[in-house]
Design a protein around this motif. Structure first.
Motif, PDB file in Angstrom:
ATOM      1  N   TYR A 174       3.545   6.130   7.950  1.00 16.67           N
ATOM      2  CA  TYR A 174       3.483   5.649   6.563  1.00 16.67           C
ATOM      3  C   TYR A 174       3.540   4.134   6.520  1.00 16.67           C
ATOM      4  CZ  TYR A 174       4.822   4.967   1.700  1.00 16.67           C
ATOM      5  OH  TYR A 174       4.861   4.554   0.401  1.00 16.67           O
TER       6      TYR A 174
ATOM      7  N   GLN B 174      -9.198   5.173  -4.446  1.00 11.37           N
ATOM      8  CA  GLN B 174      -9.241   6.630  -4.510  1.00 11.37           C
ATOM      9  C   GLN B 174      -9.060   7.242  -3.132  1.00 11.37           C
ATOM     10  OE1 GLN B 174     -12.925   7.686  -6.368  1.00 11.37           O
ATOM     11  NE2 GLN B 174     -12.287   6.950  -8.442  1.00 11.37           N
TER      12      GLN B 174
ATOM     13  N   GLN C  14      -5.613   6.611  -1.951  1.00  8.23           N
ATOM     14  CA  GLN C  14      -4.646   7.319  -2.808  1.00  8.23           C
ATOM     15  C   GLN C  14      -4.550   8.775  -2.384  1.00  8.23           C
ATOM     16  OE1 GLN C  14      -2.896   5.689  -5.155  1.00  8.23           O
ATOM     17  NE2 GLN C  14      -1.645   7.532  -5.339  1.00  8.23           N
ATOM     18  N   VAL C  15      -5.711   9.365  -2.040  1.00 10.85           N
ATOM     19  CA  VAL C  15      -5.687  10.754  -1.549  1.00 10.85           C
ATOM     20  C   VAL C  15      -4.888  10.850  -0.267  1.00 10.85           C
ATOM     21  CG1 VAL C  15      -7.136  12.616  -0.653  1.00 10.85           C
ATOM     22  CG2 VAL C  15      -7.853  11.340  -2.691  1.00 10.85           C
ATOM     23  N   LYS C  16      -5.152   9.885   0.639  1.00 10.20           N
ATOM     24  CA  LYS C  16      -4.387   9.887   1.890  1.00 10.20           C
ATOM     25  C   LYS C  16      -2.897   9.706   1.627  1.00 10.20           C
ATOM     26  CE  LYS C  16      -8.017   8.223   5.021  1.00 10.20           C
ATOM     27  NZ  LYS C  16      -8.413   7.183   5.981  1.00 10.20           N
ATOM     28  N   LEU C  17      -2.608   8.781   0.745  1.00 11.76           N
ATOM     29  CA  LEU C  17      -1.186   8.557   0.442  1.00 11.76           C
ATOM     30  C   LEU C  17      -0.544   9.796  -0.171  1.00 11.76           C
ATOM     31  CD1 LEU C  17      -1.277   4.946  -1.038  1.00 11.76           C
ATOM     32  CD2 LEU C  17      -0.054   5.668   1.014  1.00 11.76           C
ATOM     33  N   ASP C  18      -1.285  10.455  -1.033  1.00 15.73           N
ATOM     34  CA  ASP C  18      -0.733  11.683  -1.623  1.00 15.73           C
ATOM     35  C   ASP C  18      -0.474  12.727  -0.556  1.00 15.73           C
ATOM     36  OD1 ASP C  18      -0.799  10.578  -4.139  1.00 15.73           O
ATOM     37  OD2 ASP C  18      -2.821  11.348  -4.587  1.00 15.73           O
ATOM     38  N   ASP C  19      -1.449  12.838   0.390  1.00 13.37           N
ATOM     39  CA  ASP C  19      -1.240  13.799   1.476  1.00 13.37           C
ATOM     40  C   ASP C  19      -0.017  13.428   2.306  1.00 13.37           C
ATOM     41  OD1 ASP C  19      -3.459  15.157   0.627  1.00 13.37           O
ATOM     42  OD2 ASP C  19      -4.821  14.072   1.981  1.00 13.37           O
ATOM     43  N   GLN C  20       0.075  12.151   2.643  1.00 18.77           N
ATOM     44  CA  GLN C  20       1.209  11.721   3.451  1.00 18.77           C
ATOM     45  C   GLN C  20       2.533  11.913   2.689  1.00 18.77           C
ATOM     46  OE1 GLN C  20       1.181  10.724   6.613  1.00 18.77           O
ATOM     47  NE2 GLN C  20      -1.028  11.068   6.752  1.00 18.77           N
ATOM     48  N   ILE C  21       2.493  11.614   1.405  1.00 20.37           N
ATOM     49  CA  ILE C  21       3.726  11.787   0.608  1.00 20.37           C
ATOM     50  C   ILE C  21       4.103  13.259   0.534  1.00 20.37           C
ATOM     51  CG2 ILE C  21       4.652  11.620  -1.752  1.00 20.37           C
ATOM     52  CD1 ILE C  21       2.971   8.995  -1.962  1.00 20.37           C
ATOM     53  N   GLN C  22       3.106  14.115   0.390  1.00 19.54           N
ATOM     54  CA  GLN C  22       3.409  15.546   0.374  1.00 19.54           C
ATOM     55  C   GLN C  22       3.998  15.990   1.710  1.00 19.54           C
ATOM     56  OE1 GLN C  22      -0.153  17.583  -0.691  1.00 19.54           O
ATOM     57  NE2 GLN C  22      -0.091  16.916  -2.876  1.00 19.54           N
TER      58      GLN C  22
ATOM     59  N   THR D 127       7.528  14.696   1.891  1.00 22.73           N
ATOM     60  CA  THR D 127       8.439  15.488   1.037  1.00 22.73           C
ATOM     61  C   THR D 127       8.726  16.845   1.660  1.00 22.73           C
ATOM     62  OG1 THR D 127       6.486  16.202  -0.225  1.00 22.73           O
ATOM     63  CG2 THR D 127       7.765  14.351  -1.113  1.00 22.73           C
TER      64      THR D 127
END
Length: 1136
Positions: free
Chosen positions: A700, A734, A737-745, A748
């Motif tokens: 991250y 975009q 952001q998708v990658k970040l969302d995946d990494q954040i998921q 978590t």
């Protein structure tokens, strides 16, 4: 009277200047003065009950509570100083007695005290008399009085010896005296030389020992009236403050001991501002153990008045579990004493008893539409936000200047505060009031937002400024008043504004054009408050002319007559049913609307100073009033049946609040820090998961670095190519952001997995400890609930037993009255029976006499039959005697008719006597049944009392075992064993006790039986009343008949006298006939005529003899005479 009334609901404030102004009633309830009321406040359930003061009271001076915590004495100043004793067992505090100083011209009582047995009361009057008066207060009797001091040496405290009702102690400036009540007088028993010492307080520690505090911080110990020694009182807080003062080259402050209190372990006293020291007894001396301080104000950085408050009064709960104090700044604090033993090394601080209170006059009051909050401003430099539904102080802030006015925005998110130099518009954020905009409006004593919230009006002297809330610019300036404007109000549609001033003018302004639409000027009146009616068609105003005016079309349309007290504030309900006004004496008046033409209102005792502001909430449920005494009163508006008013508008309260960006970021950072610290402190039970987290975190970070580099590159490219900037940025944002969302998921998920694993390991490790702790807690909760239920049942049973005792006492009284009535009736019955027996005995004697006379008559008849043959000469007198007999028969026939009528009356009276005997026998049976039922009820009552005593012993044993169990709190095994032993010992018994509780069916049956008994008693009362009426009527009839009979008897006696004279003549004639018969033995007269004549003579003679025997008696005597006369007449007729 009005159909709408106000009920005291809650109050925030404390009345200072009252001796002993805070006292415990039980472990949860304290009493303190506020305004012109005494407030009983439950610190756990947070309810308040009010005892209003007297109407003519100028101020309260002292409180005192009895040793049994049942009676409360309050001294008040007025035309004459009085002391009122209240019974606190009643919910409303029933007034028991009112005591006065008698012939002593007392203006006030500075201090009071009850004796330990609560029978006696002492009061110390003020100057210049300074008389100490002792009452036997239940009889309102002054037992003794004595002068204790002079005008130069005021007295500060009086008290009884807790072990001796007859010994008193008085302390003051140069005064420290002991008195003893003996032989009807108060005599001084000690003469200590203390002329130069100013004593502020004292307390009894033992039977002979008294400890007193002085204005120089000395603690002096007196034994048997003599000064023995001094106790060191220097506290750490006082030393720190002195060192600070010395560092600042200021004069050191002298600590005053203003309050002192004894308890079982020793005593406690105030040492310097805001500090209380505890002294415990060790052998024959006292050792200081702990210090308790008033906490500093968290809203100020410098040393505030909170720490420098002088403690005026202290009190301890009956079980010594809590300590409460009051200060000279009108604040109430308390602390739990058991917590002191737990926190032995930590510094101790007081907590607010309810909330932080205003210490000076409240100048402003405002409410909002969308939240149940009210804002107040005060001369103590503070602005406070109160929630009138939850009764909590939500926000509080102090400023450098005095706040003269306040206004809340309808949304409840903004507030307008007027200071002496400027007007500030501020935001209400979480935990703070932050300035937003300042306006150059000086000495703004009145400000108000419009109902729509888009404008606000502010007063500057005699000018009203109107500002726009959106643009924050001055829109209009309303000029026209010649004096200061005292009050302003907006109409419902914000198109009009009404104002009143000290120049006697009431103006109505058009807020769109700024023109004055209507006016009413009365120069002799200085207006203090103004309001619109509910339909905004009329204006209501109050002022110094003591009247309430209703203005319509520039004229005074209606006026409420003047009174001795001036109106200072006004509020109109939104329903238009009632108008509330505040007065200069602090009372609240409820006046019906439309206004009456006479003095028709309800007065409520509220404040002890003029009411400054009052407002009614938008739903017509609460009335809020503030005053110069620093108190905020909350009243619930209800109808006469106690129901709340129904509002036509539906008010919806919102819960949103304002938060600044910095505060939000700080809170987010704190959350992340706490989370990281928690993760770091977790034990390393899953190294693989943690390594995965670290790897993911590093990825991250790398991604963030790459993102930053790419962003910098693209920023450089943007400078060269502005056209491609937007597209490339959108694509890249975009994509990443998708990658970040995946990494954040993923992060978590990993965090959740790690948290689950750590929780499982923690649960495995701490399972046993948690089970034990949960079991112990459950047991404690169970026993606490059981204790609470037992206490509640005990209190309910005590109340029921008290009610039953009162009812039984009333029934016993009624039974005693019935018994006394029955005894009276029995006595009367015995008298009547005695008369009847005596009359019956007379009748029997007369019958015996009659039988004897009949025997003699038979003998005489035999002699007469022999004489019939010889007395033939009497035939000559036959015609004469027959004529006389005919005359006598004519006289006897009407008398015989009267005799028959009297016989019928006698038979009727005898029937009535039989009926009365039957009713008396029925009453006896009913009384015996009632006695049997009362005995059964007494037995049931004794059983219930025995059950209550068993429950109390059971609770005492349980308390003692729990107290012993608490001693093993550091040893879990022993604690567990002891808890199991208590559970095994008491659980079955408590179940048994619960089973043996009073059944509702039994109580219903008892109530049914009691109602039946009351009905039977009432029916018996009615029967007795009817029987007494019948007896009286019969008695009157008998008396009348006796009078008639006596008159007849007198007439018959006259006739008998005539008959006797005739008998004498007949005897003389008989003697002549006998002589003639002797001389002529062979005469041929008819013997029948002779026998008839002799028989009539016998009848008359017998009647005369019986009449002479019966004459002293009454009705029955007459019947015997008549019977005998009838018998004789019938016999003579038969013989004839």
């Amino acid at each position: 009277m009005t159909a709408v009334v106000a009920q005291s609901h809650f109050v925030f404030g404390l009345r200072t200047g009252v001796a002993n102004n805070v006292r415990f009633l039980d472990e949860q309830t304290v009493v303190f003065p506020c305004g012109n009321n005494l407030v009983r406040y439950n610190t756990i359930q947070r309810w308040q009950k009010f005892i209003p003061g007297s109407e003519k009271s100028q101020r309260m001076t002292a409180l005192a509570i009895s040793g049994n915590l049942r009676y409360l004495a309050v001294s008040e100043c007025g035309d004459k100083a009085t002391i009122t004793v209240f019974d606190l067992q009643h919910e409303q505090g029933r007034k028991r007695k009112v005591l006065t100083a008698g012939d002593i011209p007392a203006q006030e009582f500075v201090c009071l005290a009850f004796s330990p047995d609560s029978k006696y009361l002492i009061g110390q009057t003020g100057g210049p008399e300074w008389m100490l008066i002792l009452w036997l207060w239940e009889k309102q009797k002054v037992l003794a009085s004595v002068k204790t001091s002079n005008s130069n040496n005021p007295v500060t405290q009086v008290s009884f010896n807790p072990h001796n009702n007859m010994q008193l102690c008085v302390s003051g400036a140069g005064v420290f005296k002991f008195f003893r009540y003996s032989e009807g007088a108060l005599k001084q028993s000690s003469f200590a030389k203390v002329e130069t010492i100013n004593f502020l307080c004292h307390t009894w520690v033992t039977v002979e020992r008294v400890i007193s505090g002085t204005d120089t911080g000395r603690l002096l110990v007196f034994e048997s009236g003599d000064l023995r020694r001094e106790i060191c009182t220097v506290s750490n807080a006082v030393q720190e403050r002195k060192s600070k003062d010395n560092d600042m080259d200021a004069a050191p402050t002298v600590s005053h001991i203003t309050a002192i209190l004894s308890f079982s372990k020793g005593f406690m006293c105030s040492v310097g501002p805001g500090t209380v020291c505890l002294f415990e007894k060790s052998e024959d001396s006292y050792r200081k153990t702990r210090e308790i301080q008033i906490p500093p104000d968290k809203y100020r950085n410098e040393m505030t008045q909170a720490e420098c408050q002088e403690i005026n009064s202290m009190c301890i709960s009956p079980a010594e579990k809590a300590l409460a104090i009051s200060t000279d700044q009108g604040q109430l604090y308390h602390i739990s004493l058991p917590s002191m033993d737990i926190k032995k090394e930590e510094p101790l601080h007081f907590d607010f008893l309810s909330q932080s209170l205003h210490s000076k006059s409240i100048t402003g009051l405002s409410i909002c539409l969308r939240k149940p909050i009210a804002a107040t401003s005060s001369l103590d430099h503070s602005v406070r936000i109160w929630n009138y539904e939850t009764k909590v102080l939500e926000l509080y802030k102090e400023f450098q200047d005095e706040a003269h006015s306040v206004a809340l925005h309808p949304t409840g998110l903004f507030i307008l505060v007027g200071f002496s130099d400027k007007l500030r518009l501020m935001n209400l954020v979480v935990g703070d009031i932050q300035p937003f905009k300042e306006f150059t409006v000086r000495s703004c004593i009145e400000c108000a937002f419009s109902h729509g919230g888009h404008m606000f009006a502010a007063v500057n002297g005699n000018v009203i400024h109107i500002y726009s809330v959106t643009s924050l610019e001055n829109i209009l300036n309303l000029k026209g008043h010649n004096g200061k404007v005292r009050s302003i109000k907006w109409s419902q549609d914000d198109s009009w504004l009404v104002s009143c001033g000290m120049d006697g003018a009431v103006y109505e302004w058009n807020t769109q054009t700024g023109k004055r639409e209507s006016e009413n000027v009365l120069k002799t009146c200085s207006y203090t408050g103004v309001a619109y009616s509910s339909d905004c068609k009329t204006i209501l105003a109050v002022g110094t002319d003591l009247t309430l005016k209703e203005i319509q079309d520039c004229q005074v349309f209606r006026e409420v007559p003047a009174d001795e007290v001036a109106h200072t504030a006004i509020a109109v309900s939104h329903s238009g049913r009632v108008v509330f006004t505040g007065t200069s004496s602090g009372t609240i008046r409820a006046i019906k609307y439309p206004l009456p033409t006479q003095k028709d209102w309800i007065t409520y005792q509220a404040h002890c100073a003029p009411v400054t502001k009052m407002v009614i909430t938008y739903d017509d449920q609460f009335l809020l009033t503030v005053s110069e005494d620093g108190c905020l009163f909350m009243w619930r508006i209800v109808d006469k049946e106690g129901r709340g008013l129904k509002s036509n508008k539906q008010i919806i309260h919102t819960e949103e609040i304002l938060v600044t960006k910095s505060d939000l970021e700080e809170r987010v950072c704190l959350c992340w820090r706490t989370y990281n610290i928690a993760v770091q402190r977790q034990p390393d039970y899953s190294s693989s998961s943690i390594q995965k987290l670290i790897v993911e975190h590093e990825r991250y970070l790398e991604l963030e670095q790459k993102y930053q580099k790419i962003q910098e590159d693209y920023e450089n490219q943007l400078k060269s190519a502005e056209e491609n900037k937007i597209q490339t940025l959108e694509e890249l944002t975009q994509h990443y952001q998708v990658k970040l969302d995946d990494q954040i998921q993923q992060l978590t998920q990993c965090q959740e997995d790690a948290q689950q694993q750590t929780r499982e390991f923690k649960e495995l490790i701490k399972q046993v400890e948690e089970d034990e702790e949960s079991a112990i807690r459950n047991i404690q909760i169970k026993y606490e609930k059981k204790l609470k239920t037992e206490k509640e049942t005990n209190t309910s049973l005590k109340r029921e037993t008290g009610n039953m005792g009162q009812k039984i006492y009333s029934l016993q009284r009624q039974n005693d009255d019935k018994r006394s009535d029955i005894n009276k009736l029995k006595q009367e019955q015995h008298k009547l029976l005695g008369l009847i027996h005596s009359l019956e005995s007379d009748i029997e004697d007369l019958k015996r006499q009659i039988t004897g006379h009949e025997k003699t008559n038979q003998d005489k008849d035999k002699a007469i039959s022999d004489l019939k043959r010889k007395n033939q000469e009497l035939e000559k007198l036959k015609f004469v005697l027959e004529s006389q007999l005919n005359d006598l028969k004519k006289q006897i026939e009407p008398q015989q008719d009267d005799i028959n009528k009297k016989k019928e009356r006698i038979h009727l009276l005898e029937g009535e006597l039989v009926e009365t005997d039957q009713s008396n026998s029925q009453l006896k049976l009913a009384v015996s049944d009632l006695r049997i039922k009362l005995r059964t009820r007494d037995k049931e009552m004794h059983r219930q009392i025995q059950k209550v005593t068993d429950l109390e012993t059971h609770l005492q044993r349980l308390k003692s075992d729990l107290h012993n169990c608490v001693g093993f709190i550091q040893e879990p095994k022993k604690l567990k064993d002891s808890v199991q032993m208590i559970y095994a010992r008491y659980v079955s018994q408590t179940n048994g006790v619960k089973k043996s509780s009073v059944d509702e069916d039994v109580l219903r049956a008892f109530c049914h039986q009691r109602d039946h008994l009351e009905r039977t008693v009432n029916s018996l009362k009615e029967r007795l009343a009817k029987s007494t009426e019948q007896h009286e009527k019969a008695y009157v009839k008998i008396m009348k008949e006796n009078v008639t009979l006596i008159t007849e008897i007198n007439e018959l006696q006259k006739e008998l006298r005539l008959v006797r004279t005739q008998l004498k003549e007949y005897k003389a004639q008989l003697a002549k006939y006998k002589q003639s018969n002797k001389s002529r033995p062979n005469s041929g007269e008819d013997p029948k005529n002779q026998t008839k004549h002799v028989g009539n003579l016998k009848m008359i003679r017998l009647g005369s003899m019986q009449n002479l025997d019966i004459q002293p008696d009454g009705r029955l005597v007459r019947s015997c005479v008549v019977d005998s006369a009838c018998k004789r007449i019938s016999k003579t007729d038969g013989d004839s």
